[in-house]
Design a protein around this motif. Structure first.
Motif, PDB file in Angstrom:
ATOM      1  N   THR A   1     -11.055   2.136  -2.461  1.00  0.00           N
ATOM      2  CA  THR A   1      -9.881   2.650  -3.181  1.00  0.00           C
ATOM      3  C   THR A   1      -9.112   1.489  -3.792  1.00  0.00           C
ATOM      4  O   THR A   1      -8.778   1.494  -4.985  1.00  0.00           O
TER       5      THR A   1
ATOM      6  N   ALA B   1      -5.172   1.766   1.739  1.00  0.00           N
ATOM      7  CA  ALA B   1      -5.032   1.477   0.313  1.00  0.00           C
ATOM      8  C   ALA B   1      -4.226   0.187   0.078  1.00  0.00           C
ATOM      9  O   ALA B   1      -4.674  -0.725  -0.616  1.00  0.00           O
TER      10      ALA B   1
ATOM     11  N   ASN C   1      -1.251   8.940  -3.818  1.00  0.00           N
ATOM     12  CA  ASN C   1      -1.311  10.188  -4.578  1.00  0.00           C
ATOM     13  C   ASN C   1       0.097  10.698  -4.836  1.00  0.00           C
ATOM     14  O   ASN C   1       0.910  10.789  -3.904  1.00  0.00           O
TER      15      ASN C   1
HETATM   16  P1  NAD Z   1      -2.919   5.008   5.680  1.00  0.00           P
HETATM   17  O1  NAD Z   1      -2.609   6.005   6.701  1.00  0.00           O
HETATM   18  O2  NAD Z   1      -4.029   4.056   5.951  1.00  0.00           O
HETATM   19  O3  NAD Z   1      -1.613   4.163   5.359  1.00  0.00           O
HETATM   20  C1  NAD Z   1      -0.407   4.707   4.943  1.00  0.00           C
HETATM   21  C2  NAD Z   1       0.625   3.579   4.869  1.00  0.00           C
HETATM   22  O4  NAD Z   1       1.833   4.124   4.364  1.00  0.00           O
HETATM   23  C3  NAD Z   1       0.956   2.966   6.216  1.00  0.00           C
HETATM   24  O5  NAD Z   1       1.191   1.580   6.060  1.00  0.00           O
HETATM   25  C4  NAD Z   1       2.255   3.660   6.601  1.00  0.00           C
HETATM   26  O6  NAD Z   1       3.037   2.885   7.490  1.00  0.00           O
HETATM   27  C5  NAD Z   1       2.898   3.784   5.238  1.00  0.00           C
HETATM   28  N1  NAD Z   1       3.924   4.845   5.181  1.00  0.00           N
HETATM   29  C6  NAD Z   1       3.910   6.051   5.786  1.00  0.00           C
HETATM   30  N2  NAD Z   1       5.047   6.717   5.503  1.00  0.00           N
HETATM   31  C7  NAD Z   1       5.778   5.907   4.711  1.00  0.00           C
HETATM   32  C8  NAD Z   1       7.045   6.020   4.094  1.00  0.00           C
HETATM   33  N3  NAD Z   1       7.825   7.104   4.274  1.00  0.00           N
HETATM   34  N4  NAD Z   1       7.465   5.005   3.303  1.00  0.00           N
HETATM   35  C9  NAD Z   1       6.684   3.897   3.143  1.00  0.00           C
HETATM   36  N5  NAD Z   1       5.496   3.725   3.718  1.00  0.00           N
HETATM   37  C10 NAD Z   1       5.052   4.719   4.480  1.00  0.00           C
HETATM   38  O7  NAD Z   1      -3.164   5.796   4.319  1.00  0.00           O
HETATM   39  P2  NAD Z   1      -3.979   5.323   3.042  1.00  0.00           P
HETATM   40  O8  NAD Z   1      -5.367   5.774   3.185  1.00  0.00           O
HETATM   41  O9  NAD Z   1      -3.660   3.881   2.767  1.00  0.00           O
HETATM   42  O10 NAD Z   1      -3.302   6.234   1.925  1.00  0.00           O
HETATM   43  C11 NAD Z   1      -2.106   5.863   1.241  1.00  0.00           C
HETATM   44  C12 NAD Z   1      -2.007   6.648  -0.052  1.00  0.00           C
HETATM   45  O11 NAD Z   1      -3.170   6.404  -0.827  1.00  0.00           O
HETATM   46  C13 NAD Z   1      -1.943   8.178   0.142  1.00  0.00           C
HETATM   47  O12 NAD Z   1      -1.153   8.740  -0.867  1.00  0.00           O
HETATM   48  C14 NAD Z   1      -3.380   8.603  -0.030  1.00  0.00           C
HETATM   49  O13 NAD Z   1      -3.503   9.960  -0.410  1.00  0.00           O
HETATM   50  C15 NAD Z   1      -3.805   7.648  -1.117  1.00  0.00           C
HETATM   51  N6  NAD Z   1      -5.257   7.482  -1.210  1.00  0.00           N
HETATM   52  C16 NAD Z   1      -5.970   6.859  -0.228  1.00  0.00           C
HETATM   53  C17 NAD Z   1      -7.346   6.744  -0.348  1.00  0.00           C
HETATM   54  C18 NAD Z   1      -8.168   6.033   0.677  1.00  0.00           C
HETATM   55  O14 NAD Z   1      -9.385   5.907   0.475  1.00  0.00           O
HETATM   56  N7  NAD Z   1      -7.608   5.526   1.746  1.00  0.00           N
HETATM   57  C19 NAD Z   1      -7.997   7.283  -1.467  1.00  0.00           C
HETATM   58  C20 NAD Z   1      -7.235   7.899  -2.452  1.00  0.00           C
HETATM   59  C21 NAD Z   1      -5.868   7.994  -2.311  1.00  0.00           C
END
Ligand code: NAD
Length: 421
Positions: free
Chosen positions: A190, A222, A318
């Motif tokens: 990602t 991400a 997202n």
């Molecule tokens: P993750 O669970 O690995 O990490 C989420 C991060 O966001 C953590 O550091 C958490 O502490 C932080 N967080 C949570 N609530 C928060 C808030 N209120 N304010 C600020 N930070 C906050 O998730 P991820 O996989 O890194 O996903 C993050 C975003 O990326 C999401 O929107 C997800 O849908 C999108 N995304 C991820 C992937 C993937 O492959 N991991 C793919 C497409 C989209």
């Protein structure tokens, strides 16, 4: 929740705008405003105190005209059906924009994994798969990880599904550990895809990436890899980073290894020494060249869009920018690259994983990255070309609108060819 922040209403509004621009057939528009199938399940789990607790989960198939559903599973205490519906719509557009043979889907369970033991999480993961097993499959709907779900959880889920169907079925789920049919390069795909977009966007803006100041909200899958790749491969300087507790800021740049160590030892990047603390809200408004929201939705809204100082916003999360904020950023000439392009690297490599699983033939990491680069760069160029087409015909459209027009047109054409309208 205020209507303007309801993610599903936002996704419908974005579709409506595209439909109007491209003069989409009314019947196609009607089909595309709602998910095809919504499943709500309640899963009992035996907790560590011996008592049973009921967890509510969802699996939404938004549209499968172009191929099986594809979309992650979130474990989140504030999960709602509307969020899952919105995410499933965005998955539909994301797969279509990337031009990979998948439709869109998404799943979620309302739970707080931070308060659960690994055994409870495993039990919930298996129970959720039992509950939705009839609605998933390599040729039906293929889940993957998302917020607070991991490759290990995908491994348990594959195992549970195969126990139910009675045969090997690695293509039922992606984002698995490499030892269990996962793809090389999936873990940071990602962020890697996002960085290819950053490279192309920087070229377009004539911005030098070396030494560019980057602020990232979120230090999960991400955000963390975006930090690593932006600094190590692109030579940029990450000046701010945060997690759910808050963040840190140092205009001279933060050290990736040190930050990782702090996060591992103390649970939050906020405890990084030698930088000032910054709230998640303030991080968005810092003086920087590139702002990467990589956490949750609705972070840049009409309330703060006027105060964003970055020249470019790269939506790795997202739905981090609301439609009202979108307009403000566009008027202020801040280049905002939309989520369903920027974070499509995850689903593109998920697609590669599915292909490898179906064929039983596995690729190297270099192979994966070079194929990813080609697909995501092509999507980027498609968006820029579509913006130019509209510039000739009328008002200049935003990169998100251009991406929507491309994606919606492909899904509508597939539905038409199937005779759905
Ligand atoms: P993750 O669970 O690995 O990490 C989420 C991060 O966001 C953590 O550091 C958490 O502490 C932080 N967080 C949570 N609530 C928060 C808030 N209120 N304010 C600020 N930070 C906050 O998730 P991820 O996989 O890194 O996903 C993050 C975003 O990326 C999401 O929107 C997800 O849908 C999108 N995304 C991820 C992937 C993937 O492959 N991991 C793919 C497409 C989209």
């Amino acid at each position: 929740m205020a209507e303007e922040l309801d993610p599903f209403k936002i996704s419908q509004k974005q579709l409506d705008t595209a439909a109007e621009l491209m003069k989409l057939d009314k019947a196609a528009h009607q089909i595309l405003r709602e998910p095809q199938r919504t499943v709500v399940v309640n899963v009992p789990v035996k907790m560590r105190d011996g008592r049973s607790r009921l967890f509510t989960g969802f699996r939404v198939l938004y549209n499968d005209a172009r191929g099986p559903g594809k979309g992650g599973i979130r474990f989140h205490p504030q999960e709602t059906l509307d969020t899952v519906k919105a995410l499933s719509a965005w998955m539909t557009w994301k797969c279509s924009l990337a031009n990979i043979p998948f439709g869109g889907a998404k799943g979620g369970v309302i739970c707080d994994t931070k308060k659960m033991t690994p055994a409870e999480i495993e039990s919930l993961s298996r129970g959720y798969i039992r509950a939705i097993s009839k609605f998933i499959g390599p040729k039906i709907d293929v889940p993957a990880p998302d917020v607070y779900t991991t490759p290990q959880i995908m491994g348990w889920m594959r195992d549970e599904y195969e126990t139910i169907v009675g045969h090997e079925s690695p293509g039922v789920i992606t984002g698995k550990p490499v030892e269990l049919g996962g793809s090389e390069g999936r873990f940071d795909s990602t962020a890697m895809g996002g960085m290819y977009v950053l490279r192309e966007a920087a070229k377009l803006q004539k911005m030098k990436l070396k030494g560019a100041k980057v602020a990232i909200q979120g230090f999960g899958n991400a955000g963390k890899f975006a930090f690593e790749i932006a600094t190590k491969l692109a030579g940029a300087k990450v000046v701010a980073i945060s997690d759910s507790q808050g963040g840190v800021y140092d205009p001279k740049g933060l050290d990736y290894e040190k930050l990782n160590e702090v996060k591992e030892k103390t649970g939050s990047v906020q405890n990084y020494k030698g930088a000032s603390r910054v709230s998640n809200d303030d991080l968005l408004e810092l003086d920087c060249d590139v702002l990467i929201p990589a956490a949750i939705e609705n972070q840049i809204t009409k309330e703060n869009a006027d105060r964003i100082k970055a020249g470019m916003v790269l939506e790795l999360a997202n739905g981090p920018v609301t439609p009202e904020a979108d307009k403000i950023l566009f008027e202020r000439k801040i280049l905002d690259m939309p989520d369903f392009l920027v974070n499509s690297g995850g689903v593109i490599v998920s697609y590669f994983e599915w292909v490898q699983d179906m064929e039983g033939f596995y690729w190297t990491e270099d192979d994966v990255y070079s194929k990813l680069d080609k697909i995501i760069t092509r999507s980027f160029n498609d968006i820029i070309a579509m913006q130019q087409t509209y510039r000739k015909g009328g008002r200049m459209i935003t990169p998100r609108e251009a991406a929507y027009v491309i994606a919606v047109d492909r899904v509508a054409k597939a539905m038409k060819a199937r005779g759905w309208y």
